[in-house]
Motif scaffolding. Structure first.
Motif, short mmCIF file in Angstrom:
data_model
loop_
_atom_site.label_atom_id
_atom_site.label_comp_id
_atom_site.label_asym_id
_atom_site.label_seq_id
_atom_site.Cartn_x
_atom_site.Cartn_y
_atom_site.Cartn_z
N GLU A 275 12.55 -62.21 58.40
CA GLU A 275 12.58 -60.79 58.03
C GLU A 275 11.80 -60.48 56.75
O GLU A 275 11.07 -59.49 56.68
CB GLU A 275 14.03 -60.30 57.92
CG GLU A 275 14.67 -59.94 59.24
CD GLU A 275 14.91 -61.10 60.20
OE1 GLU A 275 15.17 -60.84 61.38
OE2 GLU A 275 14.84 -62.28 59.79
N ALA A 276 11.92 -61.34 55.74
CA ALA A 276 11.20 -61.10 54.48
C ALA A 276 9.68 -61.16 54.71
O ALA A 276 8.93 -60.35 54.15
CB ALA A 276 11.63 -62.11 53.42
N THR B 93 6.51 -47.72 55.30
CA THR B 93 7.70 -47.27 54.58
C THR B 93 8.82 -46.87 55.54
O THR B 93 9.95 -46.65 55.10
CB THR B 93 7.40 -46.08 53.66
OG1 THR B 93 6.94 -44.98 54.44
CG2 THR B 93 6.35 -46.45 52.59
N GLN C 44 8.64 -57.92 56.64
CA GLN C 44 8.62 -56.74 55.77
C GLN C 44 7.44 -56.79 54.81
O GLN C 44 6.74 -55.80 54.63
CB GLN C 44 9.94 -56.63 55.00
CG GLN C 44 10.02 -55.36 54.18
CD GLN C 44 11.40 -55.16 53.58
OE1 GLN C 44 12.14 -56.10 53.39
NE2 GLN C 44 11.71 -53.92 53.30
N THR D 76 20.90 -54.04 62.78
CA THR D 76 20.81 -54.70 61.48
C THR D 76 19.46 -54.38 60.86
O THR D 76 18.41 -54.65 61.46
CB THR D 76 20.98 -56.22 61.64
OG1 THR D 76 22.23 -56.48 62.28
CG2 THR D 76 20.95 -56.91 60.29
N GLY D 77 19.49 -53.80 59.67
CA GLY D 77 18.26 -53.50 58.95
C GLY D 77 17.55 -54.79 58.58
O GLY D 77 18.14 -55.87 58.55
N ILE D 78 16.28 -54.67 58.24
CA ILE D 78 15.50 -55.86 57.90
C ILE D 78 16.04 -56.55 56.65
O ILE D 78 15.82 -57.73 56.45
CB ILE D 78 13.99 -55.52 57.79
CG1 ILE D 78 13.18 -56.80 57.98
CG2 ILE D 78 13.67 -54.80 56.49
CD1 ILE D 78 11.86 -56.61 58.64
N ASP D 79 16.83 -55.82 55.86
CA ASP D 79 17.45 -56.40 54.67
C ASP D 79 18.81 -57.01 54.96
O ASP D 79 19.50 -57.47 54.05
CB ASP D 79 17.56 -55.34 53.57
CG ASP D 79 18.46 -54.18 53.96
OD1 ASP D 79 18.99 -54.15 55.11
OD2 ASP D 79 18.65 -53.28 53.12
N GLY D 80 19.22 -57.00 56.23
CA GLY D 80 20.48 -57.62 56.62
C GLY D 80 21.68 -56.69 56.64
O GLY D 80 22.77 -57.10 57.03
N THR D 81 21.52 -55.44 56.23
CA THR D 81 22.64 -54.50 56.23
C THR D 81 22.78 -53.83 57.59
O THR D 81 21.79 -53.60 58.29
CB THR D 81 22.46 -53.41 55.16
OG1 THR D 81 21.27 -52.67 55.44
CG2 THR D 81 22.39 -53.99 53.76
N GLU E 253 4.37 -54.01 54.68
CA GLU E 253 4.12 -53.23 53.45
C GLU E 253 2.72 -53.51 52.90
O GLU E 253 1.99 -52.59 52.56
CB GLU E 253 5.18 -53.56 52.40
CG GLU E 253 6.55 -53.02 52.74
CD GLU E 253 7.64 -53.51 51.79
OE1 GLU E 253 7.37 -54.34 50.90
OE2 GLU E 253 8.79 -53.06 51.98
N SER F 231 15.99 -56.02 61.73
CA SER F 231 15.91 -57.46 61.97
C SER F 231 15.34 -57.72 63.35
O SER F 231 15.46 -56.90 64.25
CB SER F 231 17.30 -58.09 61.87
OG SER F 231 17.74 -58.08 60.54
#
Length: 161
Positions: free
Chosen positions: A75-76, A89, A79, A10-15, A83, A94
């Motif tokens: 997660e937010a 980048t 990230q 799961t990506g940090i954006d939830g996808t 950054e 997650s």
């Protein structure tokens, strides 16, 4: 044979991310934490990403809160921290467990493919690194104390294969 392409995360954006997307690349997989003494390694990891991405290389960061509660954020927050403080980048995922019954299948596989010091399969601390060759096989494991710049020579060798 199992390879990196057999896993999803799961990506940090939830996808959901199919790690087969990295098939044919050299990949450095790292369990990370924002409040660890090794956290400044994010800068070196980003430099590797910048220096070698054009040759088919990616760093994949997997935040983990299993070591001293050094990744307490969501997660937010993770990230944003990466950054803002290190210009990260490269792909972040997650938060996961890397050891124990709830360990992510990717890390169970990585640990079984390249054991650590004295043959232990456990990840000892944040910023343990696993190098995966273009064919999806795990070819090296690096201790948390191994600075990213010390891995550059290995990257060059595997990128030219």
């Amino acid at each position: 044979m199992t390879t990196l392409a057999d896993f999803k995360a799961t990506g940090i954006d939830g996808t959901e991310v199919d790690l087969a997307a990295y098939d044919g690349e050299v990949v450095l997989i790292v369990n990370t934490a924002s409040q660890c003494g090794f956290t400044p390694q994010y800068q070196g990891l980003q430099k590797l990403q910048d220096d070698f991405a054009g040759q088919g290389f990616s760093v994949l960061g997997f935040p983990c809160d299993q070591f001293g509660h050094q990744e307490p954020g969501d997660e937010a927050e993770i990230q944003g921290f990466c950054e803002r403080n290190f210009g990260v980048t490269f792909p972040l995922f997650s938060k996961i467990d890397v050891n124990g019954d709830e360990a992510h299948p990717l890390f169970r596989w990585l640990r079984s493919e390249k054991r650590g010091l004295l043959g232990s399969d456990k990840v000892k601390w944040n910023f343990t690194k696993f190098l995966v060759a273009r064919d999806g096989r795990v070819v090296a494991r690096y201790a948390p104390t191994t600075k990213p710049e010390k891995i550059a020579g290995d990257l060059e060798r595997y990128l030219t294969r």
